[in-house]
Design an enzyme around this catalytic site. Sequence first.
Site, PDB file in Angstrom:
ATOM      1  N   LYS A  47       0.847  -1.203   0.000  1.00  0.00           N
ATOM      2  CA  LYS A  47       0.000   0.000   0.000  1.00  0.00           C
ATOM      3  C   LYS A  47       0.875   1.242   0.000  1.00  0.00           C
ATOM      4  O   LYS A  47       0.633   2.198  -0.736  1.00  0.00           O
ATOM      5  CB  LYS A  47      -0.932  -0.008   1.219  1.00  0.00           C
ATOM      6  CG  LYS A  47      -2.052  -1.024   1.104  1.00  0.00           C
ATOM      7  CD  LYS A  47      -2.768  -1.227   2.429  1.00  0.00           C
ATOM      8  CE  LYS A  47      -3.693  -2.442   2.343  1.00  0.00           C
ATOM      9  NZ  LYS A  47      -4.203  -2.881   3.640  1.00  0.00           N
ATOM     10  N   GLN A  91      -4.257  -1.823   9.883  1.00  0.00           N
ATOM     11  CA  GLN A  91      -4.139  -3.136   9.235  1.00  0.00           C
ATOM     12  C   GLN A  91      -4.657  -4.239  10.165  1.00  0.00           C
ATOM     13  O   GLN A  91      -4.261  -4.324  11.319  1.00  0.00           O
ATOM     14  CB  GLN A  91      -2.664  -3.392   8.866  1.00  0.00           C
ATOM     15  CG  GLN A  91      -2.423  -4.678   8.097  1.00  0.00           C
ATOM     16  CD  GLN A  91      -3.096  -4.706   6.723  1.00  0.00           C
ATOM     17  OE1 GLN A  91      -3.069  -3.728   5.983  1.00  0.00           O
ATOM     18  NE2 GLN A  91      -3.718  -5.828   6.385  1.00  0.00           N
ATOM     19  N   ASP A 114     -11.084   2.692   4.611  1.00  0.00           N
ATOM     20  CA  ASP A 114     -11.417   1.274   4.475  1.00  0.00           C
ATOM     21  C   ASP A 114     -12.905   1.006   4.680  1.00  0.00           C
ATOM     22  O   ASP A 114     -13.357  -0.125   4.514  1.00  0.00           O
ATOM     23  CB  ASP A 114     -10.647   0.471   5.542  1.00  0.00           C
ATOM     24  CG  ASP A 114      -9.599  -0.428   4.923  1.00  0.00           C
ATOM     25  OD1 ASP A 114      -9.656  -0.641   3.698  1.00  0.00           O
ATOM     26  OD2 ASP A 114      -8.732  -0.915   5.663  1.00  0.00           O
TER      27      ASP A 114
END
Length: 292
Positions: A47, A91, A114
């Site tokens: 990412k 994450q 997200d």
Amino acid sequence: MILDGKALSKKILEEIKIEVQKLDKKPHLAVILVGDDTASRIYVNNKKKTALNIGINSTVIELPEDTKEEVLIEHIKKLNNDDDITGILVQMPLPKHINKDNVVCAIDPKKDVDCFTPENVGKLALGMKPYFYPVTPQGILIMLDYYGIQIEGRHVVVIGRSNIVGKPMVQMLLQRNATVTICHSQTKNLDDIIKTADIIISAVGKKIVRCKMVKYKSVLVDVGISRDANGKLTGDLNFSDFKDINEILDFVEAFSPVPGGVGPMTIASLMLNTLLFEHTGILRRIAKSGLE
Ligand code: NAP
């Protein structure tokens, strides 16, 4: 037709790079990684690398495995209040001693690229516009749209009910007027349900879909990632009953390969979310120009 997520994602990233160059204030994605999970580290580095390649600033905050929940939440609050940070991503998975729900709730929904926070997930479920759409389902829909796959009115079977893929996928498909069935590990007669699908989206992580059993000319989207006996990356779709790729292409309307399908689209979708403006213009341009 092969749904080439790799080529489409490459094109999207090129277009984002052009748009980012025009911005006075560059987007800035902050990623928090807690612990030493190898796969998570690879995802986070990918990412960061992708963001930097297209001119998006990226900061990775690495915290040790034994980080206390309060300390992690303090980091999130600091990022929430930092005007330079436009997107925050924690994450997953987190170490077991940390309550994931508390962490997710601490993220500012306006920076929740997200789509994990209750505000964004709730808006999605209510048919309202969240600040960001969940990246994997959004990436899948962008790919299906680009390849001209009709969604409205079709029966889509989603396999897997995770908060990051299965559940939000269902919400987004309903908004596109699909008829949706969601399956999971306790579903009875999965094979019979699969046979009724016009589109199958499988997010399990096991070779679960015997493709010879699906309806003729259905669309198969493979989200799953696992390793075969030889350690090779593979998905949920089992094509072993087919002679070769031509036989597969004759039988299905389209399928997405692993690797090179949904995975790259997820990254492109995250980068689209990290932009500070509506990205429909970019997608319209690509639809016109194609992938060359
Ligand atoms: P997950 O949390 O790993 O859960 C797996 C889902 O599969 C669960 O809902 C589980 O049902 C269901 N399942 C397990 N065995 C099953 C069976 N025999 N029949 C039917 N359903 C079954 O889900 P996830 O996080 O969405 O990940 C799923 C897969 O997608 C993984 O391989 C992951 O690596 C991959 N993934 C890929 C991307 C990408 O960008 N390509 C993004 C996200 C995830 P229960 O709920 O009943 O346990």
